[in-house]
Design a protein around this motif. Structure first.
Motif, PDB file in Angstrom:
ATOM      1  N   PRO A 495       5.246  -1.095 -31.743  1.00  0.00           N
ATOM      2  CA  PRO A 495       4.265  -2.099 -32.185  1.00  0.00           C
ATOM      3  C   PRO A 495       2.894  -1.503 -32.439  1.00  0.00           C
ATOM      4  N   GLN A 496       2.629  -0.301 -31.891  1.00  0.00           N
ATOM      5  CA  GLN A 496       1.327   0.327 -32.087  1.00  0.00           C
ATOM      6  C   GLN A 496       1.026   0.552 -33.566  1.00  0.00           C
ATOM      7  N   SER A 497       2.065   0.908 -34.339  1.00  0.00           N
ATOM      8  CA  SER A 497       1.842   1.165 -35.762  1.00  0.00           C
ATOM      9  C   SER A 497       1.395  -0.104 -36.481  1.00  0.00           C
ATOM     10  N   TYR A 498       1.895  -1.270 -36.022  1.00  0.00           N
ATOM     11  CA  TYR A 498       1.469  -2.550 -36.605  1.00  0.00           C
ATOM     12  C   TYR A 498      -0.019  -2.777 -36.337  1.00  0.00           C
ATOM     13  N   TYR A 499      -0.452  -2.555 -35.087  1.00  0.00           N
ATOM     14  CA  TYR A 499      -1.859  -2.764 -34.749  1.00  0.00           C
ATOM     15  C   TYR A 499      -2.746  -1.729 -35.440  1.00  0.00           C
TER      16      TYR A 499
END
Length: 575
Positions: A495-499
């Motif tokens: 999910p870090q890549s989304y943020y």
């Protein structure tokens, strides 16, 4: 420091309810204050007093001569909905300045994340978060001495929140007081935190998370002092009682006199006991039932379509939610998150071959729009109707949630967003579903309740699908993530890549790093090593904190991601 506004021992009541008693607060030049408190503690009422739109019952509010204050309220006026964005901002200026200061409005809107073509869009065509940013621009272009922000991050997606945080942090000279339930926004933008509770204010020169820890320690110390004081009062009262008994038994006036003196001392100590906070007096309670099966819901060859024109928004090949899994649904505004949720909910009522539910699934749904409160039903009647529980069970639920008996009859169409949200959670507690669909459940609840909800969702054993713009909430609750990206609904392990896709600061740092040759290990300076060490320390703290949690609350996927990044950073540092 220069005091711009001094709040001195004010008292305020609304109807029969007392909001403040002897509340005091200073707003100094350059202050960046986060104002927090449970729903109903009087945050918006205090803002109205600071803005000069209402008056206190007692006490006074002293403002520096000539002070200008701008209040950015939560809601957009109907009057400006049809106005183009740029016109809406400049119309608050004197008419003779509007045309010449358009460039200033354009610069301000660009700083808040708007792009040129949006300047001609009407306010009503903007998202809720963008409308909040437009209200902020209308206030800030007037260059007020003090800016009052009432839930500016409400209804904002990650991109809009990023624009707000970036703006507030760049404008270091502004003085503001901000009501917010977003912990990240408070931590990153505010240097002082003021808690409203017990009809008073508690101020700390710290960002929210540190201030909350300091307040908890203050509460613990106060409780310990009160216990010690109570022990001393009990000891003196017992001694006074014995002396009084002996005085009567032996007809000894000296003993009787000493007994009265000791009892008076005990009463004086009791009158001056350390105050222990009552807090909000309201608690979220959520108990759900587990489901024993291999799956709760299965999506296969699903096409998510827009409700108005059946236009395809996202496709999903195959996804499953299993019992006990808590899935966070990520996606930018307009990607189809809410539409996906509505389509999944519809499949419970109407056959859809691409969405299969376990036949024993019982649903609990939190609707971010809180649309089920239009009828003038009392709290009690609304809960009875929707839960179909006996009257005594409904009464216990309301009392257990801190609702006074006199407020049972208040009609639900007059409740605030936070009060409606609490009623929905009471309903879920009574229904005990095994599958929860929560669409922005944190939009309307205060920080204390948000943290309670995180714990209760994690401990409930229920399966769930959750959307939220509160990243910290998702991190603390979810065990898996789905993401809608470029028309595909699929699982993501990172999910870090989304943020990161919303973090313009990070993008500029990456470009800077690349230009310095860090990716290849060349021209690495001391400042770059400090950046690496800082990130390594941050990741190690995240890992340690997560591993110290109970096993069922840990995030193995995030731990793996953090460890992988650590390995790369150490390799880069050693290289």
């Amino acid at each position: 420091m220069t005091a711009l506004i001094q709040v001195k021992n004010i008292a305020l009541s609304k109807g029969t309810r007392s909001l403040f008693e002897n509340l005091s607060l200073n707003i100094n030049k350059g202050s960046r204050i986060g104002l927090v408190g449970h729903n109903g503690s009087g945050k918006t009422s205090l803002m109205a007093l600071l803005a000069g739109q209402s008056e206190a019952d007692q006490g006074e509010i002293v403002k520096r001569r000539g002070l200008s204050v701008a209040w950015v309220e939560q809601f957009v006026s109907q009057r400006i909905l049809n106005s183009p964005l740029l016109d809406c901002v400049v119309e608050v200026l004197p008419e003779e300045e509007q045309e010449t200061r358009c460039y200033q409005a354009e610069t301000l809107l660009a700083a808040l994340g708007f792009i040129p073509y949006q300047l001609s869009q009407t306010i009503q065509t903007l998202s809720g978060g963008q409308q909040n940013l437009a209200l902020l621009a209308r206030a800030q272009i007037q260059a007020p001495d003090v800016l009052l922000l009432d839930e500016p991050g409400n209804h904002m997606d990650i991109a809009a929140l990023g624009g707000l945080k970036s703006f507030l942090n760049r404008m270091r000279g502004i003085t503001f007081v901000m009501i917010s339930h977003d912990r990240t926004l408070l931590d990153e933008c505010c240097e002082t935190t003021v808690f409203l509770r017990d009809k008073r204010s508690y101020s700390f020169s710290l960002p929210y998370s540190e201030a909350a820890s300091a307040l908890r320690k203050q509460d613990d110390d106060a409780f310990a002092r009160r216990q010690s004081e109570q022990n001393e009062i009990d000891r003196i009262s017992a001694s006074a009682k014995r002396l009084a008994h002996w005085g009567r038994t032996y007809d000894n006036e000296d003993l009787a006199r000493k007994a009265k003196t000791m009892q008076a001392r005990a009463e004086k100590l009791e009158a001056n006991q350390t105050q222990v906070t009552r807090g909000s007096g309201l608690h979220l309670q959520l108990q759900t039932q587990g489901l024993r099966s291999n799956s709760v819901v299965t999506l296969e060859n699903l096409v998510v379509t827009a409700p108005d024109d059946a236009r395809p928004l996202a496709k999903c090949e195959f996804l499953v939610i299993r019992p006990g899994e808590r899935v966070g649904l990520l996606g930018k505004n307009g990607s189809g998150k809410s539409t996906s949720i509505r389509q999944i909910l519809k499949a419970l009522r109407e056959y859809d071959p691409s969405i299969r539910f376990n036949p024993n699934t019982s649903l609990g749904y939190f609707d971010q729009e809180l649309e089920g409160f239009t009828e003038p039903l009392s709290r009690f009647d609304w809960l009875s109707q929707h839960s179909r529980q006996p009257d005594d069970v409904v009464k216990r639920a309301l009392i257990g949630a801190g609702i006074a008996y006199v407020d049972f009859s208040q009609t639900v169409d007059t409740l605030s967003g936070g009060e409606k949200a609490r009623l929905v959670f009471m309903l879920l507690a009574l229904q005990k579903p095994n599958f929860l669909v929560l669409d922005e459940p944190t939009n309307h609840i205060d920080l204390e309740s948000r943290e309670q909800l995180e714990v209760q969702l994690s401990e409930s054993g229920s399966s769930m699908l959750v959307t939220s713009h509160d990243r910290r909430f998702l991190d603390n609750v979810c065990t898996r993530y789905w993401e809608i990206d470029q028309g595909l609904l699929r699982e993501t392990q990172n999910p870090q890549s989304y943020y990161d896709s919303f973090d313009t600061t990070r993008d500029s740092n990456v470009k800077k790093e690349s230009s310095l040759g860090l990716a290849s290990g060349q021209n690495r300076g001391i400042s770059s090593e400090e950046d690496l060490l800082s990130r390594i320390q941050e990741l190690e703290d995240l890992l340690a904190a997560d591993r110290n949690r109970k096993a069922k609350f840990q995030k193995p996927g995030l731990q793996e991601q953090w460890q992988s990044e650590l390995n790369l950073l150490w390799a880069k540092l050693d290289g």
